[in-house]
Structures are given as structure tokens and as C-alpha cells.
Scaffold this motif. Structure first.
Motif, PDB file in Angstrom:
ATOM      1  N   ILE A 213       3.018   8.714   4.269  1.00 25.12           N
ATOM      2  CA  ILE A 213       2.708   8.360   5.649  1.00 25.12           C
ATOM      3  C   ILE A 213       2.559   6.851   5.689  1.00 25.12           C
ATOM      4  CG2 ILE A 213       0.928   8.451   7.436  1.00 25.12           C
ATOM      5  CD1 ILE A 213       2.431  11.037   7.182  1.00 25.12           C
ATOM      6  N   CYS A 214       3.291   6.203   6.585  1.00 24.43           N
ATOM      7  CA  CYS A 214       3.060   4.789   6.830  1.00 24.43           C
ATOM      8  C   CYS A 214       2.539   4.714   8.258  1.00 24.43           C
ATOM      9  CB  CYS A 214       4.358   4.002   6.669  1.00 24.43           C
ATOM     10  SG  CYS A 214       4.177   2.295   7.198  1.00 24.43           S
ATOM     11  N   ASP A 215       1.225   4.582   8.376  1.00 26.74           N
ATOM     12  CA  ASP A 215       0.585   4.596   9.696  1.00 26.74           C
ATOM     13  C   ASP A 215       0.402   3.147  10.133  1.00 26.74           C
ATOM     14  OD1 ASP A 215      -0.960   4.879  11.920  1.00 26.74           O
ATOM     15  OD2 ASP A 215      -2.741   5.577  10.871  1.00 26.74           O
ATOM     16  N   ALA A 216       1.325   2.671  10.957  1.00 24.91           N
ATOM     17  CA  ALA A 216       1.301   1.277  11.384  1.00 24.91           C
ATOM     18  C   ALA A 216       0.785   1.218  12.811  1.00 24.91           C
ATOM     19  CB  ALA A 216       2.704   0.684  11.279  1.00 24.91           C
ATOM     20  N   GLY A 217      -0.443   0.749  12.952  1.00 30.36           N
ATOM     21  CA  GLY A 217      -1.057   0.721  14.273  1.00 30.36           C
ATOM     22  C   GLY A 217      -1.181  -0.690  14.795  1.00 30.36           C
ATOM     23  N   GLY A 218      -2.148  -0.879  15.697  1.00 29.77           N
ATOM     24  CA  GLY A 218      -2.347  -2.207  16.265  1.00 29.77           C
ATOM     25  C   GLY A 218      -2.932  -3.168  15.247  1.00 29.77           C
ATOM     26  N   GLY A 219      -3.988  -2.714  14.563  1.00 28.21           N
ATOM     27  CA  GLY A 219      -4.689  -3.629  13.660  1.00 28.21           C
ATOM     28  C   GLY A 219      -4.351  -3.416  12.205  1.00 28.21           C
ATOM     29  N   THR A 220      -4.200  -2.160  11.815  1.00 28.01           N
ATOM     30  CA  THR A 220      -4.060  -1.884  10.390  1.00 28.01           C
ATOM     31  C   THR A 220      -2.784  -1.121  10.089  1.00 28.01           C
ATOM     32  OG1 THR A 220      -5.412   0.072  10.802  1.00 28.01           O
ATOM     33  CG2 THR A 220      -6.509  -1.799   9.809  1.00 28.01           C
ATOM     34  N   VAL A 221      -2.317  -1.274   8.853  1.00 24.57           N
ATOM     35  CA  VAL A 221      -1.235  -0.438   8.345  1.00 24.57           C
ATOM     36  C   VAL A 221      -1.800   0.268   7.121  1.00 24.57           C
ATOM     37  CG1 VAL A 221       1.075  -0.407   7.346  1.00 24.57           C
ATOM     38  CG2 VAL A 221       0.542  -1.991   9.201  1.00 24.57           C
ATOM     39  N   GLY A 244      -4.119   0.002   2.160  1.00 21.94           N
ATOM     40  CA  GLY A 244      -3.805  -0.490   3.498  1.00 21.94           C
ATOM     41  C   GLY A 244      -4.156  -1.942   3.650  1.00 21.94           C
ATOM     42  N   GLN A 245      -3.789  -2.478   4.796  1.00 14.92           N
ATOM     43  CA  GLN A 245      -4.033  -3.881   5.047  1.00 14.92           C
ATOM     44  C   GLN A 245      -4.081  -4.103   6.542  1.00 14.92           C
ATOM     45  OE1 GLN A 245      -1.474  -5.797   2.257  1.00 14.92           O
ATOM     46  NE2 GLN A 245      -1.822  -7.757   3.242  1.00 14.92           N
ATOM     47  N   SER A 246      -4.776  -5.141   6.936  1.00 21.36           N
ATOM     48  CA  SER A 246      -4.750  -5.477   8.355  1.00 21.36           C
ATOM     49  C   SER A 246      -3.493  -6.310   8.617  1.00 21.36           C
ATOM     50  CB  SER A 246      -6.021  -6.228   8.741  1.00 21.36           C
ATOM     51  OG  SER A 246      -7.109  -5.331   8.697  1.00 21.36           O
ATOM     52  N   CYS A 247      -2.399  -5.628   8.907  1.00 22.03           N
ATOM     53  CA  CYS A 247      -1.160  -6.345   9.245  1.00 22.03           C
ATOM     54  C   CYS A 247      -0.414  -5.552  10.315  1.00 22.03           C
ATOM     55  CB  CYS A 247      -0.280  -6.584   8.016  1.00 22.03           C
ATOM     56  SG  CYS A 247       0.134  -5.107   7.076  1.00 22.03           S
ATOM     57  N   VAL A 341       4.536  -5.044   5.471  1.00 22.15           N
ATOM     58  CA  VAL A 341       4.604  -3.581   5.506  1.00 22.15           C
ATOM     59  C   VAL A 341       5.561  -3.082   4.422  1.00 22.15           C
ATOM     60  CG1 VAL A 341       5.096  -1.548   6.911  1.00 22.15           C
ATOM     61  CG2 VAL A 341       4.087  -3.574   7.983  1.00 22.15           C
ATOM     62  N   LEU A 342       6.719  -3.740   4.282  1.00 20.61           N
ATOM     63  CA  LEU A 342       7.693  -3.316   3.272  1.00 20.61           C
ATOM     64  C   LEU A 342       7.099  -3.410   1.865  1.00 20.61           C
ATOM     65  CD1 LEU A 342      10.964  -4.975   4.645  1.00 20.61           C
ATOM     66  CD2 LEU A 342      10.271  -2.593   4.853  1.00 20.61           C
ATOM     67  N   SER A 343       6.302  -4.468   1.619  1.00 18.36           N
ATOM     68  CA  SER A 343       5.765  -4.574   0.265  1.00 18.36           C
ATOM     69  C   SER A 343       4.675  -3.530   0.025  1.00 18.36           C
ATOM     70  CB  SER A 343       5.302  -6.004  -0.037  1.00 18.36           C
ATOM     71  OG  SER A 343       4.053  -6.232   0.531  1.00 18.36           O
ATOM     72  N   LEU A 344       3.956  -3.133   1.086  1.00 19.39           N
ATOM     73  CA  LEU A 344       2.985  -2.039   0.935  1.00 19.39           C
ATOM     74  C   LEU A 344       3.718  -0.735   0.584  1.00 19.39           C
ATOM     75  CD1 LEU A 344       0.621  -2.681   4.015  1.00 19.39           C
ATOM     76  CD2 LEU A 344      -0.028  -2.918   1.626  1.00 19.39           C
ATOM     77  N   ILE A 345       4.849  -0.501   1.247  1.00 17.58           N
ATOM     78  CA  ILE A 345       5.621   0.727   0.984  1.00 17.58           C
ATOM     79  C   ILE A 345       6.158   0.713  -0.448  1.00 17.58           C
ATOM     80  CG2 ILE A 345       7.699   2.051   1.615  1.00 17.58           C
ATOM     81  CD1 ILE A 345       7.268   1.173   4.520  1.00 17.58           C
ATOM     82  N   GLU A 346       6.705  -0.423  -0.851  1.00 19.50           N
ATOM     83  CA  GLU A 346       7.237  -0.571  -2.209  1.00 19.50           C
ATOM     84  C   GLU A 346       6.163  -0.231  -3.245  1.00 19.50           C
ATOM     85  OE1 GLU A 346       9.677  -1.050  -5.185  1.00 19.50           O
ATOM     86  OE2 GLU A 346      10.499  -1.682  -3.241  1.00 19.50           O
TER      87      GLU A 346
END
Length: 554
Positions: A213-221, A244-247, A341-346
């Protein structure tokens, strides 16, 4: 915590409400336990027939008052009135609960605490939701029959989760004396996973398959990988320590605002703030969702810009239309955030080894550009990259599924080492001399040692309970301090780098018959780490007692 002594009966609560309190927007859905059909709340106050099923997370405070007078869409409208000069429109305050960011944020205005701000909003939000439920089939039920499931980012600390619970109680969702299970917390990506799994008949995922799950919202991913376990009914197990990260997409907005300020730098003194807001609205409502990285985008300038000439080829201004080239939007606005986001997925893909699917959910998850980039980067390595239907509601619908069946996630992976402070045998040459304690019986002990309860990254079952035996002197209450560490190796000392104090648990000493003052009483401390929130109980002479917990404020 006397309420903890009563057994919880889920049949008392025929209505389950899921609440997704978000950085930029919040949403709600509900279901009746008897038929399990999830219904979204789609009507929100002052929402000009928009189709968006969520309402903005905004609080309006008049002048320097600490009393909120408007919320959601109404707060935004109120702020545009001339009377709102010097008033406060509070937004994106959920970021104050991300401890990585909070230290760089200014204090909240008007003397508000973060609990105040969230409670103010949730109270009005909840009142509206209850009135919507009363219009539908829920009118046969009283509010005392509602059970709540609130979503929180997976990356939040235990303290942030506990702050959210405090705010929900303060907002009147539940009463302080209610059983704590009447209000459940679930992590946002976990909720989204339940929604995707429910929807994944069409994606054909089988026992043993893993999906991210890549939950990309307003403040956090937030990202997390789950494995489907079909052995005893369909269950989910967490298979990587989520991350996760605030991105989120508010960071796109911030970059866009900077770009506009750069473009209009020669005119800044003349342009009113409201004109910038109008251009930003065009970006947020029109450009951001459908930008594909290929087509140039246009913003028509508001009349209030007060420019001498409607054209300036240097900045792409022609006849009152600002042209933003795809290349410029990619390089200055989208790429820096999407790359994160891509580096978080990687990172999660490497940890998981192999994956059958990636689901993009959340408001930013529905961005065309993000989807294209994830597809380009990972399409050859992962069979399916998908955006489920109504992905901005994935989290809140999943929260309702969780409320209907809280045991559907069977395994979670802790993000921290957890332990308590103990003394153990002193090892010469290893332990620092200042930690040396010499006991009355001559034994040499080492103070401040970290006694581990939970190992970081090791899967925990939902019912996992760590029990350790202690003793206390009657009739004194006992306190135990829990520490957490994010280090790679298990910490040796509670004072070491990366170790922080999480909370103090007070274990009440019950009145015991026939026990003298000063007598030793054996007790076990049971800690449950497999749930979304920490739970600590004490067992004294066969009876279980709840504990009260105070979280450490840095």
C-alpha cells in the motif's frame, strides 16, 4: 481506568463509524454491524455541490480568541470576509503530531494546544456526521450505540497516537468512562490495505501473495507491505516494518507557491495575497490532479493582480494567461516530491523481496503524474500497479471494515525496540564505572540497562503479550518506565543514543486483605504490542488491573 475492568461487548454498538482525520481533508463512513454495507458521508456543510466526498481540515478562530467559530468549508469562506482581518485560519495542524517535523513548527496561535485544535474540529465534524446519520437509517439508534475507528499515520509515535485518543475524548466522541475499545485506532495504510483487499477480487490476489500500500495523502506518505493469509478466513499479515515520511501533496502546493512568487518577483509589492490564493486554488483543484507531465498548463490571472500589462513573455504571461510549461512544473514542483515517494517504494520493495501488486491510495495517490512515474519505475518488476476506485476514500472505508472485524490484521511488525530500565550484573571493562551500583549483599550491579520486551522488525501476533514478573512493597503503587529505540542493534543502555522514554505506567496496588504494610507482593506486568496502541496490564493475585499511562513530553 476503572472502565478497563468491565468486559467489552461489541454487540452494544450496532453502528460503526470510521473517521479519517487528515492533514488537508477529513472524511467519514459508517456501517451497521448486521449488514456490513459501508456508506460514505458525502454531504458536508457549505460544499457547493462539489463531488469531493471529504471536507477540509480547517479551523477558524476570530481575532485572538481560542474559541473556534467555523470549521471545514465554512472556515475558508469566513476567512475571505473583510471582517476576518487578524483572525486565524488553522490548517495542516495534524503535522504537529509528526515529531520529526513538529520541532521546526512555530507554536500554535491563540494559546491553543494541539489537543485543543484537533478536539475543536472533531467535535463539530462529529456533530455534523451524527446529524447526517439521523437523516438515514441510523435514526433508530442513539449515539451511545456508535463505536468509532479513527485512523492515524503508521509512522506516528505512541505518544502521538495517545494525543489523538485524548482529542477524541475531549471532542465528545466517547466518554472518559467508556471502555477504551469503544474507540479503536488503526494505521492509515492498514485501513487502506483492508479496502484494497476487499476490492481485490478483481485483481486476483491469492494466499501468500504480497501487496504494497502506498498511501499518499495531503501531509504524509505511508507504505507498508501485507501478505494475504487464507488459511482460516482471509487475514492480512504485515510483512515489512512500514515506513513513511511527510512528503504528501501539501509539499507540491508549497513548491508551487514558491514558483509563483519567483515568477512574479518584480510585482510582489503590488499583488494582493488573495490573488495568489486564487492562482493556488487553480493549481490545487485543476492542475494538480490531472497533470500528466506532458501537457503545458494555464492559469488565468485574477483581475485583482493589478499588473500594468497583461503580457510578459519572460515569465510566460500572455493576455492575462500564465503558461506553465510541463518541463517547469516537472522540475520545480512535481519531481522533487515524487522522487521522495519513489525512493520510499524502492526501499520497501528491497525489504519485501518480491511483490505481486502496488496500490496507490489517498488524495495524492490519485495523481496521474505519480501513477505514471510509479508505473515507469516499477512496472517491469511488479505485476500490477493500480489505483483502486474512489482511492481517496480507501482509508476511511477500510477503517469501517476494521471496526466490523478488528481481528482481520493478525500480525504487525514493530518499528521500535521496546524495553524497560533494569539493573543487571556489572561487566568490568564494558560498562561505564558511573553505572556501577554495589548492593548491601555485596553484589555489583550495572544501572540503566535496557531490558528488551519487543524486538524491532520481528513480526508480532495481534495477541502477543510479553509478561514479566516483579514485586512491590504493599501498599505502594509501582511505576514502570517504558523506553523505545529506533537503532539497528538492540541498545545496551536506556541512556544510549536513539533511545527515548515513551511513557510511565502506574500500576495501582489494590487493597489486599491480610497483607501487612511493607510486605512484598508479587505482580506480573503484561504488555501488548501487537495492537495499534500500546496496552499495559498488571496481574496481582490472579486479578487483572488496567494501568494509567502518562506519555513523556519532550
Amino acid at each position: 481506568m476503572a472502565a478497563g475492568d468491565r468486559a467489552f461487548n461489541s454487540n452494544d454498538y450496532p453502528v460503526i463509524l470510521g473517521i479519517d482525520f487528515g492533514t488537508t481533508f477529513s472524511g467519514c463512513a459508517y456501517a451497521f454491524t448486521q449488514n456490513e454495507e459501508v456508506v460514505d458521508i458525502v454531504r458536508w456543510p457549505k460544499q457547493n455541490n462539489q463531488v469531493y466526498p471529504k471536507t477540509p481540515t480547517l479551523n477558524f478562530y476570530q481575532g485572538n480568541s481560542s474559541e473556534m467559530t467555523q470549521w471545514g468549508n465554512a472556515a475558508r469562506i469566513e476567512m475571505q470576509r473583510p471582517t476576518a482581518r487578524n483572525s486565524v485560519l488553522l490548517k495542516q495542524y495534524k503535522l504537529y503530531l509528526d515529531e520529526n517535523i513538529a520541532k521546526d513548527l512555530p507554536p500554535l496561535p491563540n494559546g491553543l494546544t494541539i489537543v485543543d485544535a484537533i478536539a475543536d474540529y472533531l467535535q463539530k465534524f462529529h456533530e455534523h456526521v451524527v446529524s447526517e446519520l439521523k437523516k438515514g437509517f441510523a435514526r433508530n439508534y442513539g449515539q451511545h450505540q456508535f463505536r468509532y475507528c479513527l485512523t492515524v499515520p503508521a509512522m506516528w509515535s505512541d505518544r502521538a497516537k495517545s494525543t489523538m485518543r485524548d482529542a477524541a475524548v475531549k471532542a465528545g466522541l466517547i466518554d472518559e468512562n467508556d471502555h477504551r475499545d469503544r474507540l479503536m485506532l488503526i494505521s492509515e495504510p492498514e485501513a487502506a490495505a483492508l479496502y484494497c483487499e476487499k476490492k481485490c477480487e478483481q485483481y486476483d490476489l491469492k494466499h501468500g501473495d504480497r501487496f504494497m500500500i502506498c498511501d499518499a495523502g495531503g501531509g504524509t506518505v505511508d507504505l507498508i507491505v501485507f501478505e494475504i493469509d487464507d488459511h482460516t478466513g482471509r487475514k492480512l499479515r504485515e510483512s515489512t516494518k512500514g515506513h513513511g515520511q511527510s512528503c504528501g501533496s501539501v509539499f507540491l502546493d508549497r513548491r508551487m507557491r514558491k514558483l509563483l512568487k519567483r515568477l512574479f518577483k518584480d510585482y510582489l509589492s503590488k499583488i494582493p495575497a488573495s490573488a495568489f490564493e486564487t492562482m493556488m486554488d487553480t493549481f490545487v483543484d485543476v492542475i494538480k490532479p490531472q497533470f500528466d507531465g506532458i501537457e503545458d498548463q494555464y492559469i488565468s490571472l485574477p483581475a485583482s493582480m493589478n499588473l500594468e500589462s497583461p503580457s510578459n513573455p519572460d515569465i510566460g504571461l500572455e493576455d492575462g494567461m500564465l503558461c506553465l510549461t510541463a518541463a517547469k512544473l516537472r522540475s520545480d514542483v512535481f519531481e522533487p516530491v515524487v522522487k521522495e515517494v519513489l525512493s520510499l517504494i524502492e526501499d520497501q520493495l528491497v525489504k519485501a523481496g518480491s511483490l505481486q501488486a502496488v496500490f496507490l491510495v489517498g488524495g495524492f495517490g490519485s495523481s496521474n503524474y505519480l501513477f505514471e512515474r510509479v508505473q515507469a519505475e516499477f512496472g517491469s518488476r511488479i505485476g500490477l500497479i493500480a489505483v483502486p476506485p474512489r482511492c481517496e476514500l480507501a482509508v476511511v472505508r477500510g477503517a469501517v471494515y476494521f471496526g466490523l472485524n478488528p481481528r482481520v490484521v493478525t500480525t504487525r511488525i514493530p518499528r521500535y525496540w521496546y524495553g524497560i530500565d533494569t539493573t543487571t550484573t556489572f561487566e568490568e571493562g564494558i560498562d561505564p564505572p558511573s553505572y556501577k551500583l554495589i548492593r548491601e549483599d555485596g553484589s555489583v550491579r550495572c544501572d540503566n540497562r535496557f531490558s528488551v520486551y519487543v524486538r524491532r522488525g520481528q513480526p508480532l501476533d495481534i495477541d502477543n503479550c510479553v509478561s514479566k514478573d516483579f514485586f512491590a512493597y504493599y501498599p505502594h503503587h509501582t511505576t514502570c518506565t517504558l523506553y523505545a529505540a529506533v537503532t539497528d542493534e538492540m541498545p545496551r543502555y536506556t541512556t544510549g543514543p536513539g533511545v527515548r522514554k515513551v511513557a510511565n505506567f502506574t500500576i495501582p496496588m489494590p487493597a489486599l486483605t491480610g497483607v501487612m504494610e511493607g510486605e512484598k507482593v508479587d505482580l506480573s506486568i503484561k504488555m501488548y504490542f501487537g495492537e495499534v496502541e500500546l496496552r499495559v496490564e498488571a496481574v496481582i493475585r490472579g486479578k487483572t488491573y488496567g494501568t494509567t499511562c502518562t506519555f513523556d513530553t519532550d
